[in-house]
Design a protein around this motif. Structure first.
Motif, PDB file in Angstrom:
ATOM      1  N   LEU B 347     111.603  30.994  35.406  1.00 48.71           N
ATOM      2  CA  LEU B 347     112.973  31.414  35.071  1.00 48.71           C
ATOM      3  C   LEU B 347     113.915  31.123  36.235  1.00 48.71           C
ATOM      4  CD1 LEU B 347     112.360  34.758  33.132  1.00 48.71           C
ATOM      5  CD2 LEU B 347     113.026  32.542  32.217  1.00 48.71           C
ATOM      6  N   GLY B 348     113.404  31.316  37.459  1.00 49.66           N
ATOM      7  CA  GLY B 348     114.232  30.970  38.611  1.00 49.66           C
ATOM      8  C   GLY B 348     114.517  29.478  38.653  1.00 49.66           C
ATOM      9  N   LEU B 349     113.473  28.696  38.365  1.00 51.94           N
ATOM     10  CA  LEU B 349     113.620  27.240  38.319  1.00 51.94           C
ATOM     11  C   LEU B 349     114.633  26.843  37.257  1.00 51.94           C
ATOM     12  CD1 LEU B 349     112.164  24.764  39.602  1.00 51.94           C
ATOM     13  CD2 LEU B 349     110.710  24.717  37.609  1.00 51.94           C
ATOM     14  N   ALA B 350     114.586  27.540  36.108  1.00 51.20           N
ATOM     15  CA  ALA B 350     115.496  27.231  35.010  1.00 51.20           C
ATOM     16  C   ALA B 350     116.932  27.546  35.394  1.00 51.20           C
ATOM     17  CB  ALA B 350     115.106  28.033  33.763  1.00 51.20           C
ATOM     18  N   LEU B 351     117.130  28.663  36.087  1.00 46.11           N
ATOM     19  CA  LEU B 351     118.486  29.014  36.507  1.00 46.11           C
ATOM     20  C   LEU B 351     119.045  27.933  37.424  1.00 46.11           C
ATOM     21  CD1 LEU B 351     118.149  32.842  37.211  1.00 46.11           C
ATOM     22  CD2 LEU B 351     119.539  31.771  35.445  1.00 46.11           C
ATOM     23  N   LEU B 352     118.202  27.503  38.357  1.00 38.76           N
ATOM     24  CA  LEU B 352     118.638  26.473  39.302  1.00 38.76           C
ATOM     25  C   LEU B 352     118.887  25.155  38.589  1.00 38.76           C
ATOM     26  CD1 LEU B 352     119.009  25.786  42.321  1.00 38.76           C
ATOM     27  CD2 LEU B 352     116.620  25.076  42.352  1.00 38.76           C
ATOM     28  N   ALA B 353     117.938  24.740  37.743  1.00 35.81           N
ATOM     29  CA  ALA B 353     118.067  23.459  37.042  1.00 35.81           C
ATOM     30  C   ALA B 353     119.273  23.462  36.118  1.00 35.81           C
ATOM     31  CB  ALA B 353     116.793  23.170  36.243  1.00 35.81           C
ATOM     32  N   SER B 354     119.495  24.599  35.454  1.00 31.54           N
ATOM     33  CA  SER B 354     120.621  24.678  34.529  1.00 31.54           C
ATOM     34  C   SER B 354     121.941  24.592  35.281  1.00 31.54           C
ATOM     35  CB  SER B 354     120.567  25.989  33.756  1.00 31.54           C
ATOM     36  OG  SER B 354     119.382  26.055  33.007  1.00 31.54           O
ATOM     37  N   ARG B 355     121.991  25.235  36.425  1.00 32.15           N
ATOM     38  CA  ARG B 355     123.234  25.177  37.191  1.00 32.15           C
ATOM     39  C   ARG B 355     123.514  23.751  37.652  1.00 32.15           C
ATOM     40  NH1 ARG B 355     126.668  28.809  38.834  1.00 32.15           N
ATOM     41  NH2 ARG B 355     125.485  30.614  38.259  1.00 32.15           N
ATOM     42  N   VAL B 356     122.443  23.054  38.058  1.00 32.51           N
ATOM     43  CA  VAL B 356     122.610  21.679  38.522  1.00 32.51           C
ATOM     44  C   VAL B 356     122.935  20.759  37.350  1.00 32.51           C
ATOM     45  CG1 VAL B 356     121.345  19.700  39.450  1.00 32.51           C
ATOM     46  CG2 VAL B 356     121.143  21.933  40.554  1.00 32.51           C
ATOM     47  N   ALA B 357     122.213  20.944  36.228  1.00 33.64           N
ATOM     48  CA  ALA B 357     122.343  20.007  35.110  1.00 33.64           C
ATOM     49  C   ALA B 357     123.575  20.284  34.262  1.00 33.64           C
ATOM     50  CB  ALA B 357     121.095  20.060  34.237  1.00 33.64           C
ATOM     51  N   PHE B 358     123.861  21.571  34.019  1.00 38.33           N
ATOM     52  CA  PHE B 358     124.927  21.900  33.073  1.00 38.33           C
ATOM     53  C   PHE B 358     126.083  22.650  33.700  1.00 38.33           C
ATOM     54  CE2 PHE B 358     122.153  20.366  30.009  1.00 38.33           C
ATOM     55  CZ  PHE B 358     120.926  21.015  30.075  1.00 38.33           C
ATOM     56  N   GLY B 359     125.928  23.032  34.972  1.00 37.11           N
ATOM     57  CA  GLY B 359     126.993  23.808  35.598  1.00 37.11           C
ATOM     58  C   GLY B 359     127.030  25.232  35.107  1.00 37.11           C
ATOM     59  N   SER B 360     126.002  25.656  34.404  1.00 38.08           N
ATOM     60  CA  SER B 360     125.982  27.014  33.872  1.00 38.08           C
ATOM     61  C   SER B 360     124.570  27.520  33.990  1.00 38.08           C
ATOM     62  CB  SER B 360     126.409  26.987  32.408  1.00 38.08           C
ATOM     63  OG  SER B 360     125.823  28.071  31.709  1.00 38.08           O
ATOM     64  N   ALA B 361     124.441  28.843  34.162  1.00 36.37           N
ATOM     65  CA  ALA B 361     123.094  29.411  34.302  1.00 36.37           C
ATOM     66  C   ALA B 361     122.807  30.428  33.217  1.00 36.37           C
ATOM     67  CB  ALA B 361     122.933  30.022  35.682  1.00 36.37           C
TER      68      ALA B 361
END
Lengths: 228, 888
Positions: B347-361
């Protein structure tokens, strides 16, 4: 006539770890192993027998003293070569069958495959293990596996055979068979034999007995070339 | 107590195993949660983007018996309506203008009456081109037809009444003419094919002065509408937004009780967006889910690397009296620990990846959706941990004897050819499903017109899924058999590395065929996932680029205002702007084909193909070069639409007479052309019918070389920057558009969403999976065989000789996996692009291959393998007695 010295220990010691937690496994060992000798090193568990054997086999290096192999060459030429080892526990390579395990040291030494395979088969024949040639190690009993390990040593025609508690995981009867095979093998090769054991009955099968206690080596009454 | 002791022991002595398995779980959880973010982000964006372009949300048409004033009041009072204004529609018999002594007359047209405040309320309905923004405004094409400009006087015909005249104040574009002039209440098939060619817009007061009399005399020619803007606080999900808006429209109609019909423009836009939203979900399943499954398989492989040791531990426990339920309990504890660690990390990885990929977490569009997605991803992580750790332990505890549990090697298997048939059968099934899906044109999203329901044809998923399964199964069976029984080939393959040990190495490798086959398949599936995802995304970007290029025409396009008389020589001025590599003049005229007015584009055959990157897919009956070359060889040739060919029953070589406007007299006169072929698409051309002809012939026939647009090739320089420079050179009146801006606004809302975020996410995970499938699995497998290597070293094996075992294994797994993965990836790419045709606009003629990314993936995989093998060989230098002591 004095036989040539295969291994010479001069004040050899091995300490594991540093500082207050360090363990002195072997200290101040002075001894020689000569060609043709049959030595049993006895002592309780933790007395340093295996450590001494590993040092003599070149598997480990002493932290003090000098360890040489006058008639065998330097440490790098011991294995595969003039030193054959039988380990305490299972020591056959799981992915290889019995014949391949026995031939392995020869191949590691650079012998041709045909010669190595032939030598392996002869060694297995000599020990009555020819039927096991195609079996995998997991398909063998403990005694069979140790006898195969002995055959592996026999195939390599070493000048010095070192066996570390070869009967440690075997019952008395099977263990005795294994030791007899070792003695016969060494005799057939004209090789020196040193085995470690905590079983007095096994030690009694060899003419010379050294004792280890708390890392110190003490010699036996018969054939006492060493002192500590 | 036992469980706690066991857990403490695992953490102290088997932490590597726990962490590795948890890493696999983390990748699966992270990918699933990140994809939830993609779905949430894309849906929210789709609603916003699709509704943002709608000029007039509702056009409520007064019925003949209705009272327009009452209608207006009812619409204004309706819940959710923010603004409502009355608009008059009147038919004119024609418009006429006399310019420079020449009189132009049009056919029938429409005159709109717009109230004060209309432009402010509906800013996207009109776009100013020249002149004043208010007053009497001519539509662009009408101005071109009349050759009229601001200041000119236009006569307006009225059926049964004397004509009247208005002074033109400005010329405007009607970007949404199709919806503005829709037949409200009519079905799609009954809508006009094209908006009226001749349109005049008047202030409401003036309109009433001129057309109230017509309304009394000919009420059939005049009608009123109410244009409404709604409260745009809509659900983020387009399907939910569509349901709300279309439901409200139906509700209003019921409320009006037959006095008015609602033209629901906002609902229509949302209907398209909901299809796109479902396509986003489809993409999630097609592109994202395999990644999560792969992560699960990877976790199984990682957990499996320690299975032998786990079985031995189990055997020891059982020999000391542990029951099956106790063993399962301990395995469950391990699985729970792995799952918990994996979920938190994932879930931490997803938060980081989402912020990088979509600009949203956020994992969802709403807090509830966020919680749901996170919970679903966590459950999936627990399932993976349970399936890969607890389940095998349970199976072993229940079935395997103590002695069997201590066995690790397998006898080489005879080729299981009958079982290999299952993999082939799955591939055949995949082909069958693919063919069946193709019979309905790969329509995955089914949105029956007028119905609120929308559905996905999930059946189509079976094709790629079966292909993936079939490839994996077939590769596993073939690799298992080849490695297990191909001793001679293995020996030959290992000869360069192993020398005299080749036979031994081949024997050792052959007996580990199950382990190696599993690793090989994992590499193959990871690579095929990376290839298919990357090729699909690259092709998508390619088609988005093609779509933008078709719309904009070139990197930068300078469009001339209607009536401008700028010749091709002006290209030389543009060519001096920094960043401009080439300028291609493109004539844009209007030609009557029978009674139908179509756009006609005059091209320079020698240069247009390269300058505008014309695709073969734009044409039928030949390649771009062939057909444009035909225009060069036959200057009076013309390329027409398929519809025109059908309407006029044309065959190549037929004469087609068009009416073009003469540049000198401004009158339309017949010009003969020869039909050469079909043009389906053309840069800047509308999606309706259009014509492509030789510019030289058009110039000669009309006496005018006026250019409609200059297509600018920037040769790699950022189009937006060059566009700015051109604007600075030509002034603010110049209509300059660039590719990047066009790409942003053009096409479906899914295109506008720009799958960049999903791309970054998936390609990133694909790299991680490729590295893990190659290096990590190999390293773990080799680490489990430390005892073997230690014994070999004790027997005298040199590091070089141990390296032969390690590198041979690595080479077999990597080479076999790469080969199988490359083939599978390519086939999967072809299938995905075909099955997901609905996502592309236009459909691709060929796949785009992102060689840089694939090269990076290959490099990462090889580097991962090399690192694993090197570390293993290096570890073999540890004094063997140290290892034997550790492992005793």
């Amino acid at each position: 006539m004095a036989s040539e010295v295969l291994v010479r220990c001069e004040g050899v010691a091995r300490t594991f770890g540093t500082g207050p937690g360090s363990v002195v496994a072997v200290h101040d060992v002075i001894c020689e192993l000569r060609a043709g000798q049959r030595v049993a090193v006895t002592g309780p568990s933790g007395s340093g027998k295996s450590t001494l054997l590993h040092l003599m086999a070149g598997l480990d290096t002493p932290t003090a003293g000098t360890l040489t192999w006058p008639a065998l060459g330097g440490r790098e030429r011991l294995r595969p070569g003039p030193v054959g080892i039988v380990f305490q526990g299972p020591s056959l390579l799981a992915p290889l069958d019995v014949a391949e395990n026995v031939a392995l040291p020869l191949l590691l030494a650079g012998e041709g495959e045909a010669q190595a395979v032939d030598a392996a088969r002869r060694a297995l024949d000599r020990l009555g293990l020819a039927d096991l040639a195609a079996r995998l190690p997991e398909e063998l009993s403990g005694g069979q596996a140790q006898r195969v390990a002995v055959a592996r040593v026999l195939a390599g025609r070493p000048r010095l055979v070192l066996a570390d508690e070869p009967t440690g995981q075997l019952d008395h009867t099977v263990g005795t068979e294994v030791v007899r095979a070792l003695v016969e093998t060494a005799a057939a090769l004209g090789a020196a034999l040193m085995l470690t054991t905590h079983d007095p009955a096994v030690a009694a099968l060899l003419p010379t007995r050294w004792a280890m206690a708390d890392g110190a080596l003490a010699t036996g009454d018969r054939e006492v070339p060493c002192s500590a | 107590m036992l469980g706690l002791t066991w857990l403490r022991g695992l953490l102290r002595r088997r932490s590597g195993r726990l962490v590795a398995a948890a890493a696999g779980v983390a990748v699966a959880v992270g990918l699933l949660a990140s994809l939830g973010t993609f779905l949430a982000a894309s849906k929210a964006t789709m609603t916003r983007r699709s509704t943002g372009e709608v000029a007039v949300d509702w056009q409520v048409q007064a019925q003949p018996d209705g009272d327009p004033a009452a209608l207006l009041a009812a619409v204004r009072a309706f819940r959710g309506v923010r603004t409502a204004l009355p608009v008059g529609f009147a038919g004119t018999t024609g418009l006429e203008a006399t310019v420079a002594g020449s009189t132009q007359t049009t056919g029938p047209g429409v005159v709109l009456g717009l109230p004060d405040g209309y432009r402010a309320a509906f800013p996207r309905a009109l776009r100013d081109l020249v002149g004043a923004p208010t007053g009497a405004l001519l539509a662009q094409q009408t101005a071109a037809n009349l050759h009229a400009r601001p200041g000119d006087t236009v006569g307006v015909g009225r059926a049964g009444l004397p004509p009247t005249a208005v002074r033109v104040d400005g010329v405007v574009d009607l970007p949404q003419a199709d919806s503005l002039f829709q037949k409200v209440g009519a079905s799609q098939g009954a809508q006009p094919q094209a908006p009226p060619d001749n349109v005049l817009l008047l202030p409401a007061r003036r309109w009433h002065q001129l057309f109230d009399p017509l309304a009394r005399a000919r009420p059939d020619l005049v009608h009123a509408q109410v244009h409404a803007r709604l409260d745009r606080r809509l659900p983020g999900d387009p399907a939910a937004a569509y349901t709300r808006v279309s439901g409200a429209a139906r509700n209003l109609e019921a409320h009006l009780a037959g006095t008015g019909l609602v033209g629901d423009n906002l609902g229509a836009a949302l209907a398209a967006a909901r299809s796109d939203a479902l396509y986003a979900q489809v993409l999630f399943v097609f592109l994202g889910l395999p990644g999560a499954i792969l992560a699960g398989l990877l976790t199984a492989a990682v957990a499996g690397a320690g299975a032998q040791r786990r079985r031995r531990e189990q055997a020891l426990l059982r020999a000391r009296g542990a029951t099956t339920s106790q063993l399962v309990h301990l395995a469950s504890i391990e699985a729970a620990a792995v799952g918990a660690l994996g979920i938190v990390t994932g879930l931490g990885l997803a938060l980081l990846a989402s912020r990088v990929a979509f600009g949203s977490a956020n994992f969802g569009a709403t807090p509830l959706a966020t919680l749901g997605w996170a919970a679903a991803a966590a459950l999936a992580g627990l399932a993976v941990a349970g399936a890969t750790v607890a389940l095998p332990a349970r199976r072993d505890a229940a079935r395997i004897t103590v002695t069997a549990a201590r066995r690790s090697m397998d006898r080489p298997a005879r080729p299981r050819w009958p079982a290999a048939g299952l993999g082939l059968a799955l591939l055949a099934a995949a082909g069958t499903v693919f063919w069946l899906t193709g019979r309905n044109g790969y329509q995955l999203v089914l949105a029956p017109e007028g119905l609120p329901t929308i559905s996905v044809s999930y059946w189509a998923f079976a094709g790629p899924a079966l292909l993936w399964l079939g490839v994996g199964l077939l590769a596993w069976q073939l690799a298992d058999a080849a490695i297990g029984t191909g001793r001679r080939a293995l020996r030959r393959a290992s000869q360069p590395l192993a020398g005299a040990l080749a036979g031994t190495v081949a024997a050792a490798v052959g007996r580990q065929h199950r382990l190696l086959a599993r690793a090989l398949v994992l590499v193959a599936l990871s690579l095929s996932f990376a290839i298919s995802t990357a090729v699909f995304n690259a092709t998508y970007q390619q088609q988005a680029d093609v779509d933008a290029r078709l719309t904009n025409g070139a990197d930068v396009t300078v469009t001339q205002p209607p009536g401008a008389d700028v010749g091709p020589a002006a290209a030389a001025t543009l060519a001096t702007v920094p960043g401009v590599r080439h300028v291609e003049p493109l004539q844009h005229r209007f030609a009557y084909v029978g009674a139908d007015l179509q756009d006609l584009y005059g091209v320079r055959p020698a240069t247009v193909v390269g300058a505008t990157r014309l695709q073969d897919a734009y044409f039928a009956g030949g390649t771009a070069r062939e057909l444009i070359g035909a225009l060069a060889r036959q200057p009076d040739g013309v390329l027409v639409s398929a519809e025109t060919v059908h309407d006029f029953q044309l065959t190549p070589g037929d004469t087609l007479t068009l009416r073009l406007q003469d540049g000198r007299t401004k009158r339309y006169r017949p010009v003969r052309f020869r039909y050469l072929g079909v043009a389906k698409e053309f840069p800047t051309a509308p999606r309706d019918s259009f014509l492509v002809a030789n510019a030289g012939y058009v110039t000669q026939a009309t006496g005018s070389d006026a250019v409609g647009a200059f297509l600018v090739d920037t040769g790699g320089t950022a189009p937006a920057a060059v566009a700015d420079r051109i604007r600075a050179r030509l002034g603010p009146q110049a209509a300059v558009s660039d590719l990047a801006t066009t790409r942003h606004v053009v096409g479906s809302s899914l295109t506008a969403v720009d799958l960049a975020g999903l791309t970054r996410l998936e390609l990133g995970f694909a790299l991680v999976l490729a590295a893990a499938a190659t290096g990590l699995v190999l390293a773990l497998g080799l680490a489990e065989r430390r005892r073997t290597f230690a014994i070999a070293a004790a027997l005298g094996a040199r590091p070089r000789q141990l390296a032969a075992f390690v590198w041979t294994e690595a080479a077999i797994v990597t080479a076999g996996g790469l080969a199988a993965g490359a083939v599978a990836g390519w086939v999967l790419s072809l299938m995905l692009v075909k099955v997901l045709t609905g996502v592309f606009d236009p459909p691709p003629a060929a796949l785009a291959v992102p060689w840089a990314y694939l090269g990076t993936t290959l490099a990462v995989a090889l580097a991962s393998v090399a690192a694993a093998a090197t570390l293993t060989v290096r570890a073999s230098r540890t004094p063997p007695v140290t290892i034997l002591r550790e492992l005793a």
